[in-house]
Design a protein around this motif. Structure first.
Motif, mmCIF file in Angstrom:
data_model
loop_
_atom_site.group_PDB
_atom_site.id
_atom_site.type_symbol
_atom_site.label_atom_id
_atom_site.label_comp_id
_atom_site.label_asym_id
_atom_site.label_seq_id
_atom_site.Cartn_x
_atom_site.Cartn_y
_atom_site.Cartn_z
ATOM 1 N N SER A 169 0.837 -1.194 0.000
ATOM 2 C CA SER A 169 0.000 0.000 0.000
ATOM 3 C C SER A 169 0.880 1.255 0.000
ATOM 4 C CB SER A 169 -0.958 -0.048 1.190
ATOM 5 O OG SER A 169 -1.990 0.894 1.055
ATOM 6 N N THR A 181 -0.276 2.924 -4.265
ATOM 7 C CA THR A 181 -1.021 4.018 -4.898
ATOM 8 C C THR A 181 -0.007 4.960 -5.536
ATOM 9 O OG1 THR A 181 -2.550 5.848 -4.544
ATOM 10 C CG2 THR A 181 -1.166 5.253 -2.681
ATOM 11 N N LEU A 240 -7.448 0.339 -6.135
ATOM 12 C CA LEU A 240 -6.206 0.758 -6.781
ATOM 13 C C LEU A 240 -5.816 -0.127 -7.971
ATOM 14 C CD1 LEU A 240 -4.069 1.551 -3.605
ATOM 15 C CD2 LEU A 240 -5.397 3.140 -5.013
ATOM 16 N N ASP A 242 -4.811 1.900 -11.009
ATOM 17 C CA ASP A 242 -3.550 2.593 -10.746
ATOM 18 C C ASP A 242 -2.376 1.640 -10.938
ATOM 19 O OD1 ASP A 242 -1.990 4.747 -10.088
ATOM 20 O OD2 ASP A 242 -2.589 4.862 -8.000
ATOM 21 N N HIS A 295 -8.305 -4.442 -1.445
ATOM 22 C CA HIS A 295 -7.075 -3.815 -0.972
ATOM 23 C C HIS A 295 -6.606 -4.487 0.326
ATOM 24 C CE1 HIS A 295 -4.135 -0.612 -0.989
ATOM 25 N NE2 HIS A 295 -4.364 -0.391 0.304
#
Length: 307
Positions: A161, A192, A249, A252, A277
């Motif tokens: 993360s 991210t 995410l 991304d 996540h």
């Protein structure tokens, strides 16, 4: 290079997929704090970290005048064959290195590596660039001292993360110093990479409080040290990106994988089904498969590094 999602999904036995579906159907949906009061309550309510056996050794390390808190775990039954720099997640405002002790003990003993986990400073008390400054300081310490301290100069880096975001920022800083090739691989779990809300993927998290806590004082959040998706990504070590198919995410990570590949890097992207996540921290077969894949990647990178 073109990435197609149906070819990126990792094959998982049907029993593992059904287990994951049941686990997440019974698990309340989580959300991050929406302000400082909720953040302080979340910090106060976090359970004490589970102690690893043998335990981690806390230490202050750094070069020059910089000193950063780390937790070091060394393998219990073999010589150290490499060093892994681990950066914990938590939205830049939660978490600690101690909460990674059990996972990092398993990594140390499975691969025969020393794991150095950075207890970087947290926002909002210490906003950007405090966290990447701490991570860079520890990385430079390893580049300078790993041979003397651990008997090996073979290094890898990774994080989950926010920790994955900080791992990329650290590598970019090292690359700009001409030192990124000191690390032979990077394992990045659901990072991210656009914190500016300027891309479609970045806009999906634009209202999250962690952005204000970490970056409330920053006008341009497209700076590569903040949002690596905007960086010149050339000259980085082989990289594995891991993300769940149900992660906010996901887009991304797909975009970041493409940008890394276009920049000429060796990059792999693995998307795990039925996973949100943070899934590698959950007790599912899908999570265990993902962690096994991370271990294999790191083992291969250390073997290729030699020395």
């Amino acid at each position: 290079m073109r990435f197609m999602l149906d070819t990126l999904l990792v094959e998982v036995p049907a029993s593992g997929i059904e287990e994951a579906r049941r686990f997440y159907a019974a698990r309340p949906a989580g959300r991050g704090p929406t302000g400082l009061r909720e953040l302080n309550a979340a910090r106060a309510g976090r359970p004490e970290p589970v102690r690893a056996e043998p335990p981690a050794d806390p230490e202050l390390v750094g070069t020059g005048g910089s000193r950063v808190s780390v937790r070091i775990l060394t393998p219990t039954t073999r010589l150290v064959r490499g060093v892994h720099l681990d950066i914990p997640g938590g939205g830049f405002y939660l978490g600690s290195a101690a909460q990674r002790d059990v996972r990092n003990r398993a990594l140390a003993d499975t691969l025969g590596v020393a794991v150095v986990c950075v207890d970087h400073r947290l926002a909002p008390e210490h906003p950007w660039p405090a966290a990447p400054d701490d991570c860079e300081a520890v990385a430079l310490w390893l580049l300078d001292r790993s041979e003397t301290r651990f008997g090996t100069s073979r290094l890898t880096i990774g994080g989950s993360s926010a920790g994955a975001t900080l791992a990329v920022a650290t590598l970019l800083r090292l690359r700009d110093r001409g030192a990124a090739d000191g690390f032979s691989g990077a394992a990045l779990e659901f990072g991210t990479y656009d914190l500016s809300a300027q891309t479609p993927a970045g806009r999906r998290i634009a209202d999250e409080y962690f952005l204000d806590a970490y970056l409330g004082h920053v006008e341009d959040r497209t700076a590569p040290d903040i949002s690596p998706i905007y960086a010149d990504l050339s000259g980085l070590p082989p990289t594995l990106l891991v993300v769940g198919s149900d992660d906010v995410l996901l887009d991304d990570n797909i975009a970041m994988a493409g940008r890394l590949a276009v920049a000429g890097n060796d990059v792999g992207l693995r998307v795990y089904p039925e996973s949100p996540h943070g899934f590698t921290g959950h007790p599912t077969a899908v999570a265990r498969a993902a962690l096994t894949g991370v271990h294999t990647f790191l083992r291969d990178r250390l073997a290729e590094a030699g020395g």
